[in-house]
Design an enzyme around this catalytic site. Structure first.
Site, PDB file in Angstrom:
ATOM      1  N   GLU A   1     158.935  24.644  12.450  1.00  9.06           N
ATOM      2  CA  GLU A   1     157.986  24.013  13.365  1.00  9.06           C
ATOM      3  C   GLU A   1     157.234  25.137  14.062  1.00  9.06           C
ATOM      4  O   GLU A   1     157.720  25.722  15.024  1.00  9.06           O
ATOM      5  CB  GLU A   1     158.720  23.127  14.382  1.00  9.06           C
ATOM      6  CG  GLU A   1     159.517  21.993  13.765  1.00  9.06           C
ATOM      7  CD  GLU A   1     158.653  20.896  13.192  1.00  9.06           C
ATOM      8  OE1 GLU A   1     157.417  20.961  13.329  1.00  9.06           O
ATOM      9  OE2 GLU A   1     159.216  19.964  12.592  1.00  9.06           O
TER      10      GLU A   1
ATOM     11  N   CYS B   1     153.300  22.973  21.614  1.00  7.49           N
ATOM     12  CA  CYS B   1     152.776  23.131  20.262  1.00  7.49           C
ATOM     13  C   CYS B   1     151.785  22.023  19.935  1.00  7.49           C
ATOM     14  O   CYS B   1     150.929  22.184  19.063  1.00  7.49           O
ATOM     15  CB  CYS B   1     153.915  23.150  19.237  1.00  7.49           C
ATOM     16  SG  CYS B   1     155.047  21.765  19.380  1.00  7.49           S
TER      17      CYS B   1
END
Length: 510
Positions: free
Chosen positions: A264, A298
């Site tokens: 990720e 993010c």
């Protein structure tokens, strides 16, 4: 260094100490080389022990040995550990949130929201513990049964980042535990207290359910000692959250030994705003996604791609909304925007703004450091809005700070092309009341991201859906949907109960 060396006991220190004690950690017993610092004030909170490479290897040894017992425990029984963890997280939600706030600089609402994510994934995982389904397929041979089964994978290595100190760990660990795996966790050193708090509550749940204590291991260390996780064949899966640069190191290294990864990595998330959008709705979605957590998610919105016919109106609304944002120490619950994590984060923002202006952009609001006199060791900034004539190099790069680039488009196809024309592929959104535009955006010809939203921003994913992205975001999936399959291995089984031995495809032999 001993914690008795700390010169002053501030209110923040006292809050953190009280939260640790409530969770079950005595701050007076802690000392070591890891200095925990709060971005709220810049002050040092506590010192924690730092594990060596030998300690990491020993943690893998313990986790591997415990796995051999844990994998044979029935999955619904494994689920009781996760259920109890969720109960303890609910009981200590505020305590753990105080640690998250102190180390990551979040508002208490966002910090409690992160702990709620942990509680939610525990609920999800407990249900999943009774649904680790395989399939039965029709066999071409009479008297045969063809099926697939799922089995525990082994030791799972979890490497997590500072911006979500505990939630990402829980996404991985709740599922890994019900799947029969053990876990070795290497959190960011910047949020070691939050990690210690989350680990302590899970260790208590494990003890109360009479499960093997060694199935979870916490290693507080630097990246160099943690490299043991990347190279050890007893760790078949590495789940790593961080920058794309970090992923470029982790991915090939684990692949070299044929290990698996869940990566990720970076995000460069955009929202398209069409002429058919509800602008008030779009405004609220954009501002939270762009300025929340001081741009350190993010899934932070970093680009707005707005139709040229409404660009001026939307930009004016955004500037007005930004001017109402309260910036400061988020222990005041009226504060919406807290600090950047450290000086490096602030300098990265300044460098990006400079590059944007050199590439033709105009900073129309924000970008300045504030509260410097009150908090000289902390880095509070005004979220910035920058209008850009084109999607230049700096726009295509991810800066982990609250910078929102505004670009314009004339056709929806052009907007989607702009949305996709970045190396990252995590989250995306479109604001429109036009059904055709919405359907096109989420179709195969639309957004190329792992997350594609309609009439909500790019941040705030629910745990029920798989979380992750494409391209330089790494391709990993965590949390909901069928993400549990990443933590297990699949076996195809053929059972012959016919008394004969027919071969597949009609092959004759002997």
């Amino acid at each position: 260094m001993s914690n008795t060396a700390l010169a002053t006991k501030t209110s923040l220190y006292n809050d953190v100490s009280a939260a640790l004690q409530a969770i079950g950690v005595d701050p007076s017993t802690l000392d070591g080389e890891i200095k925990t610092r709060s971005p709220l004030t810049g002050e040092t909170l506590l010192f924690l022990p730092k594990h060596t490479a030998e300690d990491v290897e020993a943690a893998i040894d313990r986790a591997d040995e415990a796995f051999r017992t844990w994998r044979d425990v029935p999955a619904p029984v494994r689920g009781t550990v996760v259920k109890r963890w969720g109960e303890l997280l609910t009981e200590h939600k505020r305590d753990l949130a105080i640690l998250v706030q102190a180390e990551a600089g979040k508002s208490i609402s966002e910090a409690e929201g992160e702990v709620q994510e942990m509680i939610d994934i525990c609920d999800f995982a407990v249900g999943q513990s009774r649904m680790l389904y395989g399939q039965t397929m029709p066999s071409e041979r009479p008297g045969h049964r063809l099926m697939e089964t799922w089995h525990p994978l082994g030791v799972v290595g979890v490497i997590s980042a500072f911006n979500f100190p505990v939630a990402v760990y829980s996404w991985n660990t709740a599922l890994a535990l019900i799947c029969g795996d053990s876990v070795v966790w290497k959190p960011s050193e910047m949020v070691a207290l939050s990690a210690l708090g989350a680990h302590t509550l899970l260790a208590r749940a494990i003890e109360e359910q009479d499960a093997p204590a060694e199935i979870i291991q916490l290693v507080l260390t630097d990246r160099y000692a943690a490299e043991k996780l990347l190279d050890d064949p007893r760790v078949p899966l590495i789940s790593a959250t961080g920058s794309t640069r970090m992923g470029r190191e982790v991915g090939p290294r684990v692949a070299a030994r044929f290990g698996k990864t869940i990566l990720e990595l970076g995000g460069n998330n955009a929202a398209i705003v069409t002429p058919d959008a509800d602008l008030d709705l779009a405004l609220r979605g954009i501002v939270f996604a762009a300025a929340g957590t001081a741009g350190q998610r993010c899934t932070t919105m970093r680009r707005v791609i707005v139709h040229e016919s409404i660009a001026e109106e939307l930009t004016e609304k955004l500037v007005s909304a930004y001017q109402t944002l309260t910036i400061g120490d988020p222990r005041d619950e009226q504060i919406l925007v807290g600090p950047l994590i450290n000086e490096s984060g602030f300098q990265g923002m300044q460098d990006a703004l400079k590059a944007a202006t050199e590439q033709g952009g105009t900073v129309i609001t924000g970008g300045n450091r504030v509260l410097e006199d009150e908090f000289p060791e902390a880095y509070y900034v005004e979220p910035a809005i920058v209008t850009m004539p084109a999607q230049t190099d700096i726009v295509r790069d991810e800066t982990f700070a609250p910078i929102l680039y505004v670009l314009t488009y004339s056709t929806l196809e052009e907007a989607i092309a702009l949305q996709n024309d970045v190396p990252q592929g995590l989250s995306s959104a479109i604001f429109t009341e036009n059904q055709r535009e919405a359907e096109l955006f989420v179709s195969a010809s639309g957004s190329d991201c792992g997350i594609a939203n309609v009439n909500i921003g790019t941040s705030g994913a629910e745990i029920g859906g798989a979380f992750g992205g494409e391209k330089e975001t790494g391709g990993g999936r965590e949390s909901g949907s069928d993400s549990w399959k990443s933590y297990m291995r699949r076996a195809t089984n053929t059972v012959n109960y016919s008394g004969e031995l027919p071969l597949a495809q009609g092959v004759k032999f002997l």
